[in-house]
Design a protein around this motif. Structure first.
Motif, PDB file in Angstrom:
ATOM      1  N   LYS A  96     -80.780 -20.086 -10.617  1.00 42.72           N
ATOM      2  CA  LYS A  96     -80.378 -20.849  -9.443  1.00 42.72           C
ATOM      3  C   LYS A  96     -81.323 -22.006  -9.120  1.00 42.72           C
ATOM      4  CE  LYS A  96     -77.687 -17.429  -7.017  1.00 42.72           C
ATOM      5  NZ  LYS A  96     -76.508 -18.256  -6.841  1.00 42.72           N
TER       6      LYS A  96
ATOM      7  N   LYS B 103     -83.147 -25.304  -8.582  1.00 41.36           N
ATOM      8  CA  LYS B 103     -82.644 -26.684  -8.563  1.00 41.36           C
ATOM      9  C   LYS B 103     -83.660 -27.667  -9.129  1.00 41.36           C
ATOM     10  CE  LYS B 103     -78.893 -25.609  -6.252  1.00 41.36           C
ATOM     11  NZ  LYS B 103     -77.739 -25.247  -7.004  1.00 41.36           N
TER      12      LYS B 103
ATOM     13  N   GLU C 224     -77.392 -24.391 -13.292  1.00 43.31           N
ATOM     14  CA  GLU C 224     -77.085 -22.957 -13.391  1.00 43.31           C
ATOM     15  C   GLU C 224     -75.863 -22.743 -14.279  1.00 43.31           C
ATOM     16  OE1 GLU C 224     -75.909 -19.200 -10.448  1.00 43.31           O
ATOM     17  OE2 GLU C 224     -76.112 -21.206  -9.610  1.00 43.31           O
TER      18      GLU C 224
END
Length: 150
Positions: free
Chosen positions: A27, A29, A36
């Protein structure tokens, strides 16, 4: 361009340290190189696309090329792991160290739903030479795959 297909998968995992680390990594960023979606889909397709294509009835030539592509992608990832973690290639193909938790075998049979429709006589003769679906499934892989998510 073909209309995109949507696929969603929701998995509840035990809150083990390795599961939490994996989910957080997927997940994350800050890694703008791979999203993802890209991380998950590239791994799934390298592992399972040739089998999916076989189930979809693709030609032998397409299946062999898909399997070659998958093996190539898996070898690339092995090389990436070896390089990233300073391993010898021989170390990469050995079993995990004893400090690693063993992968539990699958103890329950997955629920499979099939939409089976009766075949007409011409369709039945077209499918007569196809092997039984159960013969195509390699259950020895199930425990390994299931262990990745437990």
């Amino acid at each position: 361009m073909d209309k995109p297909i949507e696929y969603r998968c929701r998995i509840a995992l035990e809150a083990q340290e390795s599961n939490v680390a994996l989910v957080n990594f997927l997940k994350a960023k800050e890694n703008l190189v791979l999203s993802e979606r890209d991380k998950l889909f590239s791994a799934l397709s390298a592992y399972w696309l040739p089998f999916a294509m076989r189930n979809a009835g693709c030609s032998d030539e397409e299946l062999k090329q898909s399997a070659k592509n998958a093996v190539y992608r898996l070898k690339l990832h092995i090389s990436y792991l070896v390089e990233s973690f300073g391993l010898d290639l021989e170390d990469a193909v050995l079993q995990p160290a004893t400090a690693t938790k063993p992968i539990r075998p699958v103890t329950k049979t997955p629920k499979v739903e099939l939409d089976l429709q009766p075949l007409t006589a011409p369709e039945a003769s077209d499918h007569a030479s196809q092997p039984d679906l159960e013969q195509l499934i390699h259950h020895e892989d199930d425990g390994t795959f299931e262990g990745l998510f437990n």
